[in-house]
Write a protein that holds these residues in place. Structure first.
Motif, PDB file in Angstrom:
ATOM      1  N   LEU A 368       0.863  -1.178   0.000  1.00 33.32           N
ATOM      2  CA  LEU A 368       0.000   0.000   0.000  1.00 33.32           C
ATOM      3  C   LEU A 368       0.899   1.228   0.000  1.00 33.32           C
ATOM      4  CD1 LEU A 368      -2.795  -1.094   2.508  1.00 33.32           C
ATOM      5  CD2 LEU A 368      -2.523  -1.610   0.074  1.00 33.32           C
ATOM      6  N   GLY A 369       1.002   1.861  -1.165  1.00 29.20           N
ATOM      7  CA  GLY A 369       1.946   2.960  -1.340  1.00 29.20           C
ATOM      8  C   GLY A 369       1.460   4.255  -0.723  1.00 29.20           C
ATOM      9  N   VAL A 370       2.310   4.873   0.092  1.00 31.31           N
ATOM     10  CA  VAL A 370       1.999   6.156   0.704  1.00 31.31           C
ATOM     11  C   VAL A 370       3.321   6.828   1.072  1.00 31.31           C
ATOM     12  CG1 VAL A 370       1.800   5.141   3.004  1.00 31.31           C
ATOM     13  CG2 VAL A 370       0.699   7.342   2.530  1.00 31.31           C
ATOM     14  N   ARG A 371       3.372   8.112   0.886  1.00 30.14           N
ATOM     15  CA  ARG A 371       4.566   8.856   1.279  1.00 30.14           C
ATOM     16  C   ARG A 371       4.559   9.066   2.792  1.00 30.14           C
ATOM     17  NH1 ARG A 371       4.947  13.645  -3.329  1.00 30.14           N
ATOM     18  NH2 ARG A 371       5.238  12.241  -5.135  1.00 30.14           N
ATOM     19  N   GLY A 372       5.702   8.846   3.399  1.00 22.56           N
ATOM     20  CA  GLY A 372       5.773   8.987   4.849  1.00 22.56           C
ATOM     21  C   GLY A 372       5.559   7.657   5.521  1.00 22.56           C
ATOM     22  N   SER A 373       4.832   7.673   6.628  1.00 20.77           N
ATOM     23  CA  SER A 373       4.620   6.467   7.425  1.00 20.77           C
ATOM     24  C   SER A 373       3.607   5.553   6.744  1.00 20.77           C
ATOM     25  CB  SER A 373       4.128   6.855   8.820  1.00 20.77           C
ATOM     26  OG  SER A 373       3.870   5.711   9.587  1.00 20.77           O
ATOM     27  N   ALA A 374       4.038   4.337   6.413  1.00 18.60           N
ATOM     28  CA  ALA A 374       3.148   3.387   5.749  1.00 18.60           C
ATOM     29  C   ALA A 374       2.208   2.747   6.763  1.00 18.60           C
ATOM     30  CB  ALA A 374       3.975   2.310   5.052  1.00 18.60           C
ATOM     31  N   PRO A 375       0.989   2.389   6.346  1.00 15.96           N
ATOM     32  CA  PRO A 375       0.092   1.678   7.268  1.00 15.96           C
ATOM     33  C   PRO A 375       0.625   0.287   7.569  1.00 15.96           C
ATOM     34  CG  PRO A 375      -0.836   1.735   5.055  1.00 15.96           C
ATOM     35  CD  PRO A 375       0.384   2.613   5.029  1.00 15.96           C
ATOM     36  N   GLN A 376       0.484  -0.129   8.810  1.00 13.26           N
ATOM     37  CA  GLN A 376       0.970  -1.439   9.223  1.00 13.26           C
ATOM     38  C   GLN A 376      -0.097  -2.531   9.114  1.00 13.26           C
ATOM     39  OE1 GLN A 376       4.336  -1.959  10.131  1.00 13.26           O
ATOM     40  NE2 GLN A 376       4.368   0.095   9.231  1.00 13.26           N
ATOM     41  N   LEU A 377      -1.343  -2.138   9.159  1.00 10.37           N
ATOM     42  CA  LEU A 377      -2.459  -3.082   9.080  1.00 10.37           C
ATOM     43  C   LEU A 377      -3.440  -2.613   8.023  1.00 10.37           C
ATOM     44  CD1 LEU A 377      -3.134  -3.715  12.880  1.00 10.37           C
ATOM     45  CD2 LEU A 377      -2.420  -5.441  11.237  1.00 10.37           C
ATOM     46  N   ALA A 378      -4.135  -3.564   7.389  1.00 15.24           N
ATOM     47  CA  ALA A 378      -5.140  -3.236   6.384  1.00 15.24           C
ATOM     48  C   ALA A 378      -6.280  -4.243   6.485  1.00 15.24           C
ATOM     49  CB  ALA A 378      -4.531  -3.262   4.986  1.00 15.24           C
ATOM     50  N   THR A 379      -7.514  -3.739   6.438  1.00 15.34           N
ATOM     51  CA  THR A 379      -8.701  -4.584   6.482  1.00 15.34           C
ATOM     52  C   THR A 379      -9.494  -4.400   5.194  1.00 15.34           C
ATOM     53  OG1 THR A 379      -8.828  -4.296   8.882  1.00 15.34           O
ATOM     54  CG2 THR A 379     -10.766  -5.190   7.768  1.00 15.34           C
ATOM     55  N   PRO A 382     -15.890  -5.390   2.695  1.00 13.30           N
ATOM     56  CA  PRO A 382     -16.615  -6.654   2.490  1.00 13.30           C
ATOM     57  C   PRO A 382     -16.681  -7.079   1.029  1.00 13.30           C
ATOM     58  CG  PRO A 382     -17.774  -5.302   4.084  1.00 13.30           C
ATOM     59  CD  PRO A 382     -16.667  -4.453   3.537  1.00 13.30           C
ATOM     60  N   ASP A 383     -16.781  -6.115   0.095  1.00  7.45           N
ATOM     61  CA  ASP A 383     -16.888  -6.463  -1.320  1.00  7.45           C
ATOM     62  C   ASP A 383     -15.532  -6.624  -1.994  1.00  7.45           C
ATOM     63  OD1 ASP A 383     -16.024  -3.856  -1.417  1.00  7.45           O
ATOM     64  OD2 ASP A 383     -17.833  -3.060  -2.359  1.00  7.45           O
ATOM     65  N   GLY A 384     -14.425  -6.470  -1.256  1.00  9.54           N
ATOM     66  CA  GLY A 384     -13.102  -6.673  -1.822  1.00  9.54           C
ATOM     67  C   GLY A 384     -12.633  -5.573  -2.747  1.00  9.54           C
ATOM     68  N   GLN A 385     -13.267  -4.403  -2.724  1.00  9.40           N
ATOM     69  CA  GLN A 385     -12.930  -3.326  -3.650  1.00  9.40           C
ATOM     70  C   GLN A 385     -12.070  -2.245  -3.024  1.00  9.40           C
ATOM     71  OE1 GLN A 385     -13.669  -3.471  -6.933  1.00  9.40           O
ATOM     72  NE2 GLN A 385     -14.446  -5.499  -6.417  1.00  9.40           N
ATOM     73  N   ALA A 386     -11.778  -2.336  -1.730  1.00 15.65           N
ATOM     74  CA  ALA A 386     -10.960  -1.324  -1.052  1.00 15.65           C
ATOM     75  C   ALA A 386     -10.348  -1.940   0.187  1.00 15.65           C
ATOM     76  CB  ALA A 386     -11.809  -0.104  -0.683  1.00 15.65           C
ATOM     77  N   LEU A 387      -9.303  -1.256   0.713  1.00 16.40           N
ATOM     78  CA  LEU A 387      -8.698  -1.638   1.984  1.00 16.40           C
ATOM     79  C   LEU A 387      -8.676  -0.420   2.892  1.00 16.40           C
ATOM     80  CD1 LEU A 387      -6.693  -3.195  -0.394  1.00 16.40           C
ATOM     81  CD2 LEU A 387      -6.236  -4.455   1.724  1.00 16.40           C
ATOM     82  N   TYR A 388      -9.059  -0.629   4.142  1.00 16.40           N
ATOM     83  CA  TYR A 388      -9.122   0.446   5.125  1.00 16.40           C
ATOM     84  C   TYR A 388      -7.951   0.304   6.093  1.00 16.40           C
ATOM     85  CZ  TYR A 388     -13.775   1.078   3.216  1.00 16.40           C
ATOM     86  OH  TYR A 388     -14.818   1.302   2.362  1.00 16.40           O
ATOM     87  N   THR A 389      -7.281   1.413   6.363  1.00 17.65           N
ATOM     88  CA  THR A 389      -6.053   1.399   7.150  1.00 17.65           C
ATOM     89  C   THR A 389      -6.022   2.593   8.097  1.00 17.65           C
ATOM     90  OG1 THR A 389      -4.649   2.809   5.767  1.00 17.65           O
ATOM     91  CG2 THR A 389      -4.949   0.535   5.041  1.00 17.65           C
ATOM     92  N   SER A 390      -4.917   2.701   8.858  1.00 17.67           N
ATOM     93  CA  SER A 390      -4.697   3.856   9.728  1.00 17.67           C
ATOM     94  C   SER A 390      -4.237   5.077   8.943  1.00 17.67           C
ATOM     95  CB  SER A 390      -3.654   3.510  10.791  1.00 17.67           C
ATOM     96  OG  SER A 390      -2.432   3.144  10.165  1.00 17.67           O
ATOM     97  N   ARG A 391      -4.013   4.918   7.662  1.00 20.15           N
ATOM     98  CA  ARG A 391      -3.586   6.027   6.799  1.00 20.15           C
ATOM     99  C   ARG A 391      -4.581   6.288   5.675  1.00 20.15           C
ATOM    100  NH1 ARG A 391      -1.077   6.786  10.633  1.00 20.15           N
ATOM    101  NH2 ARG A 391       1.185   7.024  10.884  1.00 20.15           N
ATOM    102  N   GLY A 392      -5.826   5.845   5.859  1.00 25.43           N
ATOM    103  CA  GLY A 392      -6.846   6.122   4.866  1.00 25.43           C
ATOM    104  C   GLY A 392      -7.288   4.887   4.110  1.00 25.43           C
ATOM    105  N   VAL A 393      -7.841   5.122   2.902  1.00 26.58           N
ATOM    106  CA  VAL A 393      -8.458   4.068   2.091  1.00 26.58           C
ATOM    107  C   VAL A 393      -7.603   3.849   0.849  1.00 26.58           C
ATOM    108  CG1 VAL A 393     -10.566   3.308   0.926  1.00 26.58           C
ATOM    109  CG2 VAL A 393     -10.718   4.809   2.941  1.00 26.58           C
ATOM    110  N   PHE A 394      -7.396   2.556   0.488  1.00 29.55           N
ATOM    111  CA  PHE A 394      -6.588   2.182  -0.667  1.00 29.55           C
ATOM    112  C   PHE A 394      -7.389   1.243  -1.549  1.00 29.55           C
ATOM    113  CE2 PHE A 394      -3.695   3.489   2.574  1.00 29.55           C
ATOM    114  CZ  PHE A 394      -2.573   4.006   1.947  1.00 29.55           C
TER     115      PHE A 394
END
Length: 597
Positions: A368-379, A382-394
């Motif tokens: 999950l590409g992000v400048r700065g601190s990368a998210p450590q966890l991703a959920t 339900p439909d498999g179209q996005a991932l939710y993290t401590s750094r937003g939505v991917f």
């Protein structure tokens, strides 16, 4: 006994007045032990009756009670009970315990009846009626004993499958869909001991909480609003994962795998782990799918392996190795699956990755590409179209859709439904406060509404891999109308009533939110159709547009598609709901439709 020859017996006493009924020949035949048999004799089989069934029995306790029966199987349901037969005797005695025996004493002589003699048939029927009641009572007692023994034996047979084969072929029956929970008020459910891991199953309806101190899984049923099952795991660190209809438990020490159904909660099979699964660190499966089951091994500093396991045979179908997914030095292995089982969010040595499984394609792990601190966890959503993290939505390719590194945007999906996601506030790296509601697919990070309950606080770092991170401690089921919060003590569930539609009505923003999910499958040649329910701000008019093969119908509300003979095994589609006249006020559903033969 003979008398001495030199003594004579005393004269007999004067005879007492004799009841005329005793001279009746028919009555004499019924009561006399030496009478000749009738043409149709009345015979009562000897039975072992309970003490409460006969009025004149004396209960005598034995000196030693027999040893208790071994409890080989722990029953969670009450034993079947026989219907009691209650004779109308003057006085009832309590039922006889197993440690007692019944001794019958001679009956006292009956009182002399001063009324005229009853008819012969009435006397005979009275005697037969008493015998019948005794026989029925004995049969009821024997039936209760038989049902009890057969129930215990049946449970032992059902829980012991010596040949290790599946007891039921094909996907198991699914539990019913999520429905409004019957809670009148907020409640607090105290667990038997602290939990250290949780997961969803049954399409999101069941929340499983591992309780290592008791070596069991507690099952919280959203539809009931309470814990309905405690399933033994045998080991404190047993791995588990639950799909749409089956629960899987792996015992690392015993090296066995179990499968349970989620309707009757019966163990279907237990078998030794296949050779390829002897060393695994985590399990994952889509909570709304029938498989496959993913068994993950991620040793520190080494490429991770994902074994794709058939949920029916429990055998490995394929093994994928990921060179860029390296195990963490702290040995934390954390994998989460979307409800449809097509997307994994995993924790690696370099941060969170998305692993997409598509039919006919080799899975790829995308950071999950992000400048700065990368998210450590991703959920995954339900439909498999996005991932939710401590750094937003991917998205599944690793592209950031919402949020940035400068302003942490702690996000996580709802426990069921893909139209909403939630966020929590972050202060000095710690998560705190009550959850806020957001529309999935929106182009802004502003919340539509803030809930006034479900506050979380304590030592909860926003971007750290833990067994129970903050985004797993808050679970919202919009369709059930409840939210569950696991506080930092880990020993209880706080369950709150939440009316999502009413909460959104108080939103200061224009909004459109999908309240339903589209059908995920269609038969080839049959018609796929979907009429979404949309929560929207008062007075708003909605425009629906679609991409992919589906088409919006003239009514502007329904979408349809009939897959042709040459349609691929799955297709991607999306639906966008836009509020007319309001710039940027829109929401989107992206999904995949599987074409079944």
């Amino acid at each position: 006994m003979s008398l001495p020859e030199d003594r004579s017996p005393p004269p007999p006493p004067a005879p007492l007045p004799r009841d005329p009924l005793l001279d009746d020949p028919l009555f004499a035949e019924l009561v006399s032990p030496t009478a000749p048999p009738l043409s149709r004799p009345v015979v009562a089989e000897p039975v072992e009756a309970a003490a409460g069934d006969l009025p004149m029995a004396e209960v005598v306790r034995s000196e030693a009670s027999p040893p208790p029966l071994p409890s080989a199987v722990t029953r969670t349901d009450p034993l079947p009970q026989a219907m009691p037969v209650r004779p109308t005797f003057p006085k009832e005695l309590p039922p006889r315990p197993p440690s007692e025996r019944t001794v019958f004493r001679p009956l006292p002589p009956p009182p002399i009846d001063t009324q005229p003699p009853r008819s012969q048939w009435l006397a005979a029927c009275s005697l037969l009626g008493c015998l019948g009641i005794v026989v029925i009572a004995a049969i009821a007692l024997l039936a209760w004993i038989a049902i009890t023994i057969l129930g215990e034996v049946g449970d032992q047979i059902g829980n012991a499958n010596p040949d290790g084969q599946n007891l039921r072929l094909g996907n198991g029956p699914r539990p019913g869909p999520i429905a409004p929970a019957p809670l009148a008020n907020d409640v607090e459910i105290v667990l038997l001991a602290p939990t250290d891991a949780l997961g969803l199953g049954g399409g999101g309806r069941f929340l499983f909480l591992r309780i290592p101190g008791q070596r069991l899984l507690a099952v919280f049923d959203v539809n009931a609003g309470r814990v309905v099952q405690n399933i033994p795991t045998g080991e404190p660190n047993a791995l588990f994962a639950a799909g749409a209809s089956r629960l899987y438990i792996v015992k690392p020490r015993a090296k066995t795998i179990q499968r349970f159904d989620m309707v009757g909660w019966q163990r279907e099979v237990e078998m030794p782990l296949p050779e390829s699964l002897q060393r695994i660190d985590d399990l994952a499966i889509g909570a709304g799918s029938d498989g496959p089951l993913y068994a993950i091994a991620a040793s520190p500093g080494k490429p991770a392996e994902v074994h794709v396991v058939n949920g029916e045979t429990l055998q490995t179908q394929a093994t994928h190795s990921f060179q860029n997914w390296l195990g963490r030095k702290d040995q934390q292995v954390h994998a989460r699956a979307s409800h449809d089982g097509t997307l994994l969010g995993v924790a690696t040595a370099k941060g969170a990755f998305a692993v997409r499984f598509e039919p006919g394609k080799e899975p790829v792990a995308n950071p999950l590409g992000v400048r700065g601190s990368a998210p450590q966890l991703a959920t995954p959503a339900p439909d498999g179209q996005a991932l939710y993290t401590s750094r937003g939505v991917f998205d599944p390719t690793g592209k950031q859709l919402l949020g940035n590194a400068r302003d942490p945007f702690f996000t996580f999906p709802t426990a069921h439904g893909s139209g909403l996601f939630l966020s929590l506030s972050v202060d000095d790296g710690q998560v705190e406060g009550s959850p806020q509601l957001h529309a999935a697919g929106a182009e802004f990070t502003n919340a539509l509404a803030s809930l006034d309950k479900g506050d979380v606080s304590g030592d909860l770092p926003a971007n750290e891999v833990r067994q129970l991170p903050p985004d797993e401690r808050v679970l919202l089921w919009p369709g059930a109308g409840i939210m569950a919060v696991l506080p930092i003590t880990n020993n209880k569930l706080q369950v709150f009533k939440v009316d999502v539609a009413k909460e959104l009505e108080n939103s200061p923003r224009h909004y459109a939110v999908f309240a339903t999910d589209p059908p995920a499958t269609v038969r080839r040649g049959a018609e796929w159709h979907y009429t979404p329910v949309i929560w929207k701000s008062n007075g708003s008019a909605i425009d629906l547009t679609a991409t992919g093969p589906i088409q919006v119908q003239p009514d502007g509300r329904t979408l349809k598609w009939t897959p042709p003979a040459n349609a691929p095994a799955s297709v991607e589609a999306s639906i966008t709901a836009t509020i007319k006249g309001v710039k940027g006020a829109r929401t989107m559903q992206k999904f995949r439709i599987a074409v079944l033969e």
